[in-house]
Design a protein around this motif. Structure first.
Motif, PDB file in Angstrom:
ATOM      1  N   THR A 274       0.822  -1.215   0.000  1.00 21.30           N
ATOM      2  CA  THR A 274       0.000   0.000   0.000  1.00 21.30           C
ATOM      3  C   THR A 274       0.852   1.260   0.000  1.00 21.30           C
ATOM      4  O   THR A 274       0.529   2.238  -0.669  1.00 21.30           O
ATOM      5  N   TRP A 275       1.952   1.254   0.746  1.00 21.14           N
ATOM      6  CA  TRP A 275       2.785   2.450   0.878  1.00 21.14           C
ATOM      7  C   TRP A 275       4.094   2.314   0.121  1.00 21.14           C
ATOM      8  O   TRP A 275       5.083   2.938   0.452  1.00 21.14           O
ATOM      9  N   GLN A 276       4.086   1.442  -0.871  1.00 24.26           N
ATOM     10  CA  GLN A 276       5.311   1.158  -1.615  1.00 24.26           C
ATOM     11  C   GLN A 276       5.222   1.777  -3.010  1.00 24.26           C
ATOM     12  O   GLN A 276       4.528   1.253  -3.879  1.00 24.26           O
ATOM     13  N   GLN A 277       5.910   2.891  -3.199  1.00 21.30           N
ATOM     14  CA  GLN A 277       5.917   3.543  -4.501  1.00 21.30           C
ATOM     15  C   GLN A 277       7.224   3.246  -5.238  1.00 21.30           C
ATOM     16  O   GLN A 277       8.247   2.934  -4.623  1.00 21.30           O
ATOM     17  N   ILE A 278       7.159   3.352  -6.554  1.00 24.06           N
ATOM     18  CA  ILE A 278       8.358   3.213  -7.384  1.00 24.06           C
ATOM     19  C   ILE A 278       8.887   4.627  -7.620  1.00 24.06           C
ATOM     20  O   ILE A 278       8.132   5.513  -8.042  1.00 24.06           O
ATOM     21  N   ILE A 279      10.164   4.832  -7.316  1.00 22.40           N
ATOM     22  CA  ILE A 279      10.707   6.182  -7.412  1.00 22.40           C
ATOM     23  C   ILE A 279      11.926   6.245  -8.327  1.00 22.40           C
ATOM     24  O   ILE A 279      12.717   5.304  -8.400  1.00 22.40           O
ATOM     25  N   LEU A 280      12.015   7.370  -9.023  1.00 18.86           N
ATOM     26  CA  LEU A 280      13.227   7.734  -9.758  1.00 18.86           C
ATOM     27  C   LEU A 280      14.000   8.712  -8.872  1.00 18.86           C
ATOM     28  O   LEU A 280      13.403   9.632  -8.307  1.00 18.86           O
ATOM     29  N   ILE A 281      15.294   8.488  -8.726  1.00 18.80           N
ATOM     30  CA  ILE A 281      16.131   9.465  -8.024  1.00 18.80           C
ATOM     31  C   ILE A 281      17.169   9.979  -9.016  1.00 18.80           C
ATOM     32  O   ILE A 281      17.976   9.203  -9.536  1.00 18.80           O
ATOM     33  N   ASP A 282      17.102  11.271  -9.289  1.00 20.73           N
ATOM     34  CA  ASP A 282      18.101  11.863 -10.191  1.00 20.73           C
ATOM     35  C   ASP A 282      19.178  12.545  -9.355  1.00 20.73           C
ATOM     36  O   ASP A 282      18.926  13.552  -8.704  1.00 20.73           O
ATOM     37  N   PHE A 283      20.372  11.958  -9.372  1.00 19.40           N
ATOM     38  CA  PHE A 283      21.468  12.460  -8.548  1.00 19.40           C
ATOM     39  C   PHE A 283      22.317  13.505  -9.264  1.00 19.40           C
ATOM     40  O   PHE A 283      23.201  14.105  -8.652  1.00 19.40           O
ATOM     41  N   ASP A 284      22.097  13.694 -10.532  1.00 19.66           N
ATOM     42  CA  ASP A 284      23.035  14.526 -11.299  1.00 19.66           C
ATOM     43  C   ASP A 284      23.087  15.950 -10.747  1.00 19.66           C
ATOM     44  O   ASP A 284      22.180  16.380 -10.021  1.00 19.66           O
ATOM     45  N   ASN A 285      24.131  16.659 -11.098  1.00 19.65           N
ATOM     46  CA  ASN A 285      24.315  18.010 -10.554  1.00 19.65           C
ATOM     47  C   ASN A 285      23.722  19.085 -11.463  1.00 19.65           C
ATOM     48  O   ASN A 285      24.133  20.239 -11.425  1.00 19.65           O
ATOM     49  N   ARG A 286      22.742  18.673 -12.269  1.00 19.01           N
ATOM     50  CA  ARG A 286      22.035  19.633 -13.129  1.00 19.01           C
ATOM     51  C   ARG A 286      20.665  19.058 -13.484  1.00 19.01           C
ATOM     52  O   ARG A 286      20.398  17.880 -13.271  1.00 19.01           O
ATOM     53  N   ARG A 287      19.799  19.919 -14.033  1.00 15.85           N
ATOM     54  CA  ARG A 287      18.476  19.473 -14.481  1.00 15.85           C
ATOM     55  C   ARG A 287      18.643  18.510 -15.637  1.00 15.85           C
ATOM     56  O   ARG A 287      19.542  18.689 -16.461  1.00 15.85           O
ATOM     57  N   ARG A 288      17.769  17.518 -15.701  1.00 14.24           N
ATOM     58  CA  ARG A 288      17.870  16.521 -16.776  1.00 14.24           C
ATOM     59  C   ARG A 288      16.486  16.186 -17.314  1.00 14.24           C
ATOM     60  O   ARG A 288      15.479  16.304 -16.628  1.00 14.24           O
TER      61      ARG A 288
END
Ligand code: ZN
Length: 139
Positions: free
Chosen positions: A114-128
């Motif tokens: 129920t509380w488990q979402q799929i997430i993208l994490i963008d670590f880069d040092n600029r907008r992508r």
């Protein structure tokens, strides 16, 4: 048995930007019209990862805090000396998180908590701009 591949794109702010992509994956699965199998969500690129968490405001602070403790942005990285692009920390973080997440689906629905979402994490040092690939294998 079918293999169906879909994709969607989104803009990120970089700097450990965490985005809930569960809805887009559900849409891709619906469009595929498969009942049972597995879905793999993958992000091409070496500075963004895909994983899961409970997507809520506290966690959106806890995760970046953890990454900063483990792999500080301002540490010295050999990668930065090689390329001068300053995102060595991002490549190291992605090596831990990985670039994909796989979920089984049954009767057309992913078996997520129920509380488990799929997430993208963008670590880069600029907008992508990121392209996310959703590949379903099933019937
Ligand atoms: Zn780099």
């Amino acid at each position: 048995m079918s293999v169906i591949t879909k994709s969607f794109s989104l803009k990120t702010k970089g700097d450990t930007d965490i985005i809930d992509i569960t809805g887009q994956v559900i849409n891709a699965l619906k469009e595929a019209r498969l009942s049972n199998g597995i879905v793999t969500v993958f992000v091409p690129g070496s500075t963004a990862g895909i994983t899961t968490t409970e997507y809520e405001p506290g966690m959106l602070k806890d995760l970046p805090d953890l990454f900063e403790k483990l792999i500080p942005k301002d540490d010295s990285y050999h990668h930065n000396l090689t390329w001068g692009d300053g995102n060595g920390y991002a490549h190291v973080r992605v090596a831990l998180v990985k670039s994909f997440f796989t979920v089984p689906f049954v009767d057309g629905e992913m078996i997520l908590g129920t509380w488990q979402q799929i997430i993208l994490i963008d670590f880069d040092n600029r907008r992508r701009q990121r392209q996310i690939v959703v590949q379903m294998i099933g019937e």
